[in-house]
Design an enzyme around this catalytic site. Sequence first.
Site, mmCIF file in Angstrom:
data_model
loop_
_atom_site.group_PDB
_atom_site.id
_atom_site.type_symbol
_atom_site.label_atom_id
_atom_site.label_comp_id
_atom_site.label_asym_id
_atom_site.label_seq_id
_atom_site.Cartn_x
_atom_site.Cartn_y
_atom_site.Cartn_z
ATOM 1 N N HIS A 41 0.847 -0.949 0.029
ATOM 2 C CA HIS A 41 -0.155 0.072 -0.231
ATOM 3 C C HIS A 41 0.844 1.472 0.411
ATOM 4 O O HIS A 41 1.505 1.109 0.620
ATOM 5 C CB HIS A 41 -1.090 -0.056 1.488
ATOM 6 C CG HIS A 41 -1.988 -0.952 1.317
ATOM 7 N ND1 HIS A 41 -2.412 -1.689 2.412
ATOM 8 C CD2 HIS A 41 -2.610 -1.770 0.399
ATOM 9 C CE1 HIS A 41 -3.261 -2.951 1.931
ATOM 10 N NE2 HIS A 41 -3.592 -2.164 0.934
ATOM 11 N N GLU A 61 2.028 4.144 2.346
ATOM 12 C CA GLU A 61 2.303 2.962 4.384
ATOM 13 C C GLU A 61 4.202 3.606 3.869
ATOM 14 O O GLU A 61 4.858 2.330 4.461
ATOM 15 C CB GLU A 61 2.037 2.195 4.884
ATOM 16 C CG GLU A 61 0.516 2.108 4.369
ATOM 17 C CD GLU A 61 -0.455 0.174 4.522
ATOM 18 O OE1 GLU A 61 0.613 -0.529 4.340
ATOM 19 O OE2 GLU A 61 -1.784 0.349 3.929
ATOM 20 N N ARG A 99 -4.066 4.539 -2.380
ATOM 21 C CA ARG A 99 -2.998 3.518 -1.514
ATOM 22 C C ARG A 99 -3.158 1.746 -2.885
ATOM 23 O O ARG A 99 -2.125 1.248 -2.281
ATOM 24 C CB ARG A 99 -4.113 3.097 -0.362
ATOM 25 C CG ARG A 99 -4.531 1.705 -0.005
ATOM 26 C CD ARG A 99 -5.543 1.288 0.742
ATOM 27 N NE ARG A 99 -6.136 0.116 1.050
ATOM 28 C CZ ARG A 99 -5.934 -0.341 1.544
ATOM 29 N NH1 ARG A 99 -5.045 -0.324 3.044
ATOM 30 N NH2 ARG A 99 -6.343 -1.974 2.282
ATOM 31 N N HIS A 118 2.891 -3.316 6.368
ATOM 32 C CA HIS A 118 2.069 -2.361 6.533
ATOM 33 C C HIS A 118 1.701 -1.247 7.890
ATOM 34 O O HIS A 118 2.766 -1.474 8.367
ATOM 35 C CB HIS A 118 0.277 -2.428 6.730
ATOM 36 C CG HIS A 118 -0.060 -3.765 5.820
ATOM 37 N ND1 HIS A 118 0.038 -3.745 4.588
ATOM 38 C CD2 HIS A 118 0.823 -5.024 4.747
ATOM 39 C CE1 HIS A 118 -0.701 -4.447 3.546
ATOM 40 N NE2 HIS A 118 -0.408 -5.351 4.231
ATOM 41 N N GLU A 140 1.666 -4.222 11.074
ATOM 42 C CA GLU A 140 1.220 -2.508 10.801
ATOM 43 C C GLU A 140 2.214 -2.031 12.239
ATOM 44 O O GLU A 140 1.908 -1.826 13.024
ATOM 45 C CB GLU A 140 0.059 -2.621 11.702
ATOM 46 C CG GLU A 140 -1.790 -3.469 10.412
ATOM 47 C CD GLU A 140 -2.353 -2.602 9.199
ATOM 48 O OE1 GLU A 140 -1.464 -1.282 9.319
ATOM 49 O OE2 GLU A 140 -2.813 -2.873 8.598
#
Lengths: 230, 420
Positions: free
Chosen positions: B180, B183, B238, B307, B381
């Site tokens: 993405h 990020e 994204r 991510h 994440e």
Amino acid sequence: MATGELNPNHYPAQRAAKVVQHYLTTRYGSPYRLFGVQKVHSGNAEDVADTGRKYQLEISVHEIISNVTQTCSAEVFFPRGETQSSPHVQASCEELLKTDTKAQEEALYQQYKTNQGLLSSQRLPDSYGHIEPDMKPFWHLGILASSFIMLNESTENTLYNMAQVANITQLATENEQLKFDCHTLLHDMVSQEIIHWKMLFTWSPGEGVKVLQKEQLPHCHHCEKPPNTN
Amino acid sequence: MMRGLLAFVVLIGIVLGKETFEGHQVLRIVPKDDFQLSAIKKLEDMMEVDFWREVSDVNTPVDVRVSVHSLPSVKMYLKTQNIKYSIMIKDLQAMLDEEQEEMKSAACVSELRNTDKFVYSRYHTLSEIYSFQDMLVAENPKLVSKIVIGPSFEGRPLNILKFSTGGTNRPAIWIDTGIHSREWVTQASGTWFAKKIVTDYGRDPSLTAILNKMDIFLEIVTNPDGFAYTHSNDRLWRKTRKPNPGTTCVGVDPNRNWDAGFGGPGSSNDPCLQTYRGPRANSESEVRSIVTFVKSHNNFKAFISIHSYSQLLLYPFGFTPMPISNRAELNTLAQRAVTDLASLYGTQYRFGSVIDTIYQASGGSIDWAYTQGIRYSYTFELRDTGRFGFLLPADQIIPTARETWLALMTIMDHTLKNPY
């Protein structure tokens, strides 16, 4: 949906806790007082007849600027109904509100009440996460104003954070308040969408933030313009 | 605008031969009325006067370059006409010389000389990261090689770095960052990880043990089209950049495009939405290239997708609440990994399955990897939890990368010690 005792690490309790954060920000926030949820310790959810769902939470709330953390109890009620309705929140977090921000707020207020030009700033933070120190209070004001919207728009299926203040412009006023026109980008973690909102709001140390007008902007898919050079 | 004008001026200088612009000034004149407007126009007839911004309307600035010889007479003329002017450039040659110097030093700064000089604490462009990759390979030819696994939609190479100390088709670990594009802390961390691996091999016993038996494959910019777009147009983009038929909405969510629960709840069939799954599984070249590579390699033992943001360490599944067969093992390993991560700066991570911890998501990479038999599949994440979100300040890149590396080492070490 999960009912009864909730796993505090799973998303239902986490989403409800974020709503508490937005609530605290709207009630008690200032350019020098902002909140974050540090941890959810425990949670419980139950249906309330046909009217909606109530969450009870024990959370640690962190006041970001003074770096004080406090455990708070909170209750979040998500109404269920035909029309979209905002959640109702109750929270007790008194310790956090003892931080004294009056002097700083007064100074900020005086500076922008009396300066010749009207403030205008874009992209807080910028692409690199940078915010000029002078502009930090306006980033915070953007967060405050956005929190009203984020609180209003929250459901069990959203998790909002403010991604960026695209634009904040000070407007002239005849009264005591400072007045701002603000365009912010909100990020909803669940849908991953970036939602644009425009707001007109006032702020003063005594009155806090009052949102006068708000409007969601449609996102134009073929309109992505090159950003201003940084 | 200035750059273009500068180039033009320099070109004129070159064309006219030895002319310099020493002492030449650029004046800004604002005509207040029509009389002044026509008076300024008359300047056009003067020698050695050249308009950078032509006369147009009253109250619209006019910019004019005046040679050093003509300056006195031009200024006298303006004075007698009562025309106000300001000096935009006091000495054009001096300014040109300064710009030349600046351009030279800017070229030096952006010119990547070696990976020791690369500034890891800043966000970089796609070409800077690609240059870094080539540099790293050139500096460490025995350890690192670059493989192009396919093209992006817009034709950019999908580069992976292979870290290997030999053998043939050794059991391998996959790490991807930047699937993405918005990020940014992930591509930045991936760059840092690449350097960390070459630095620590032969020095850190754990990493050395891993690389003596296994290979590591790292794709730093997994979505280069999206990444380029975040620099040029929309920082918060994204998806991929593939147009969708019948709509102006562009792009597919590359982490909903994998063949694992594809099309189920947790992804969208609306091309205008951020979680649009695409017309079919593996429709995106960025995804298909990895699938082809991993399948033909056929010996991956761990698969880690990175991510941001939320500070989570997640294991499969996202598409279904059905627990994975080795759930207890992955849960315990996740707990150890986040504890190790927190040991550095106290950064708190939650952990659990995707579907429990964050949301239902179908067509995700680690679900696919797991269903292929890759038992140690995780999604990270990274920082933060929403204060800065995607726009994480650059001074957090290295702390984020360092703490994440500890968690990665825990997972890779476990993978090494638990062959299957």
